[in-house]
Scaffold this motif. Structure first.
Motif, short mmCIF file in Angstrom:
data_model
loop_
_atom_site.label_atom_id
_atom_site.label_comp_id
_atom_site.label_asym_id
_atom_site.label_seq_id
_atom_site.Cartn_x
_atom_site.Cartn_y
_atom_site.Cartn_z
N UNK A 171 -0.49 70.06 17.18
CA UNK A 171 0.80 69.44 16.92
C UNK A 171 1.25 69.80 15.52
N UNK A 172 2.56 69.92 15.38
CA UNK A 172 3.15 70.28 14.09
C UNK A 172 3.98 69.09 13.62
N UNK A 173 3.49 68.44 12.58
CA UNK A 173 4.10 67.20 12.08
C UNK A 173 4.64 67.42 10.68
N UNK A 174 5.86 66.98 10.43
CA UNK A 174 6.45 67.12 9.09
C UNK A 174 6.81 65.74 8.55
N UNK A 175 6.56 65.56 7.25
CA UNK A 175 7.06 64.36 6.56
C UNK A 175 8.14 64.79 5.57
N UNK A 176 9.24 64.09 5.61
CA UNK A 176 10.36 64.39 4.72
C UNK A 176 10.78 63.13 3.97
N UNK A 177 11.62 63.32 2.98
CA UNK A 177 12.13 62.18 2.23
C UNK A 177 12.52 62.60 0.83
N UNK A 178 13.04 61.65 0.09
CA UNK A 178 13.44 61.93 -1.30
C UNK A 178 12.20 62.19 -2.15
N UNK A 179 12.42 62.70 -3.37
CA UNK A 179 11.34 62.81 -4.33
C UNK A 179 10.80 61.40 -4.59
N UNK A 180 9.48 61.29 -4.73
CA UNK A 180 8.79 60.01 -5.01
C UNK A 180 8.94 58.99 -3.88
N UNK A 181 9.17 59.46 -2.65
CA UNK A 181 9.27 58.53 -1.53
C UNK A 181 7.91 58.25 -0.90
N UNK A 182 6.86 58.93 -1.38
CA UNK A 182 5.51 58.68 -0.87
C UNK A 182 5.01 59.74 0.11
N UNK A 183 5.70 60.87 0.19
CA UNK A 183 5.31 61.92 1.14
C UNK A 183 3.90 62.45 0.89
N UNK A 184 3.57 62.70 -0.36
CA UNK A 184 2.25 63.30 -0.65
C UNK A 184 1.15 62.34 -0.25
N UNK A 185 1.31 61.06 -0.60
CA UNK A 185 0.33 60.04 -0.23
C UNK A 185 0.21 59.95 1.28
N UNK A 186 1.33 59.90 1.96
CA UNK A 186 1.30 59.69 3.41
C UNK A 186 0.83 60.93 4.18
N UNK A 187 1.15 62.12 3.70
CA UNK A 187 0.62 63.31 4.41
C UNK A 187 -0.89 63.37 4.23
N UNK A 188 -1.37 62.99 3.05
CA UNK A 188 -2.83 62.98 2.81
C UNK A 188 -3.51 61.95 3.72
N UNK A 189 -2.93 60.77 3.83
CA UNK A 189 -3.52 59.73 4.68
C UNK A 189 -3.51 60.14 6.15
N UNK A 190 -2.41 60.73 6.58
CA UNK A 190 -2.31 61.18 7.97
C UNK A 190 -3.36 62.25 8.26
N UNK A 191 -3.51 63.18 7.34
CA UNK A 191 -4.50 64.25 7.50
C UNK A 191 -5.91 63.65 7.61
N UNK A 192 -6.22 62.70 6.75
CA UNK A 192 -7.54 62.05 6.77
C UNK A 192 -7.77 61.34 8.10
N UNK A 193 -6.76 60.64 8.56
CA UNK A 193 -6.90 59.90 9.82
C UNK A 193 -7.13 60.85 11.00
N UNK A 194 -6.37 61.94 11.03
CA UNK A 194 -6.53 62.90 12.12
C UNK A 194 -7.92 63.55 12.09
N UNK A 195 -8.38 63.86 10.88
CA UNK A 195 -9.71 64.48 10.77
C UNK A 195 -10.80 63.51 11.22
N UNK A 196 -10.59 62.24 10.92
CA UNK A 196 -11.57 61.22 11.34
C UNK A 196 -11.63 61.15 12.87
#
Ligand code: FDM
Ligand code: MG
Length: 219
Positions: free
Chosen positions: A8-33
């Motif tokens: 699956x190809x998932x994208x996170x978008x939003x303004x600068x400082x909207x939390x994209x980096x944090x949330x993409x990292x968390x999503x990646x961790x959850x999927x790997x788990x």
């Protein structure tokens, strides 16, 4: 034996400082788990030759015309297009922090003559189309108060407001059904749960329908 579902190809978008980096990292961790193999991409990818030019532009170390920087951002995605398709075909997941939606709306938000959304989007046509785009929704009033805001070019309240409008506009045009807004104002865990619900739902639908990965179509 059932064949392995495609990735699956998932994208996170939003303004600068909207939390994209944090949330993409968390999503990646959850999927790997959950035993998925995940490639975590970030656009712009500042590590490639085009990315080095983009990074210097964003920090103010170099100047480029608005059209030239727009095309560099697009080239920075095209460099990864074949890889994304191969990963998905192999059953792996790709999670990207920003994609062509940022490409279109940030450039168009500058209000430069000859750099409207249609022109901007044209160079993105044919790229792998995400299965779902989670737009982290925090307004310009929220992000401007967050740490680090204002360090780079584009981190300015007026432009961020136009970027937010731009995302809304994309949601109402061709392929706009791919965009799902998630309230990004709460705590990190709360937002993570909301993002996960969207991603899980999208993945389930794809597995049920057997739909393949698509490409970005022309308007
Ligand atoms: N940005 C990002 C663009 O203008 N066009 C694009 O195609 C992409 C991917 O670059 F202000 C802008 C958005 C942001 C800046 O992004 C750098 P990060 O996510 O803050 O590194
Ligand atoms: Mg930034």
């Amino acid at each position: 034996m059932p064949s392995i579902p495609r990735g699956k190809f998932i994208v996170l978008e939003g303004l600068d400082r909207s939390g994209k980096s944090t949330q993409t990292a968390l999503l990646t961790t959850r999927l790997r788990a959950q035993n998925h193999t995940v490639t975590h991409l970030r656009f712009p990818d500042r590590t490639t030759p085009t990315g080095t030019l983009i990074s210097a532009y964003l920090t103010g170390a170099n100047q480029l015309s608005d059209h030239a920087i727009h095309l560099l951002f697009a080239a920075n995605r095209w460099e990864k297009a074949a890889e994304i398709e191969e990963l998905i075909a192999r059953g792996e997941w790709v999670v990207a922090d920003r994609y062509y939606y940022s490409g279109v709306v940030y450039s168009a938000a500058k209000g430069v003559e000859g750099l409207g959304v249609e022109w901007c989007r044209q160079v993105e046509v044919g790229l792998p189309r995400p299965d779902v785009v989670v737009v982290l929704d925090a307004g310009e009033d929220v992000v401007e108060g967050r740490g680090g805001f204002g360090e780079e070019r584009y981190e300015e309240k007026g432009l961020q407001g136009r970027v937010r409008e731009g995302f809304r506009m994309l949601g109402g045009r061709g392929e706009g059904e791919d965009l799902v807004w998630v309230d990004a104002k709460g705590g990190v865990e709360e937002v993570e749960i909301r993002v996960w619900e969207v991603v899980e739902g999208a993945a389930r639908k794809i597995n049920e329908s057997g739909r393949g990965l698509r490409r970005v179509g022309a308007w």
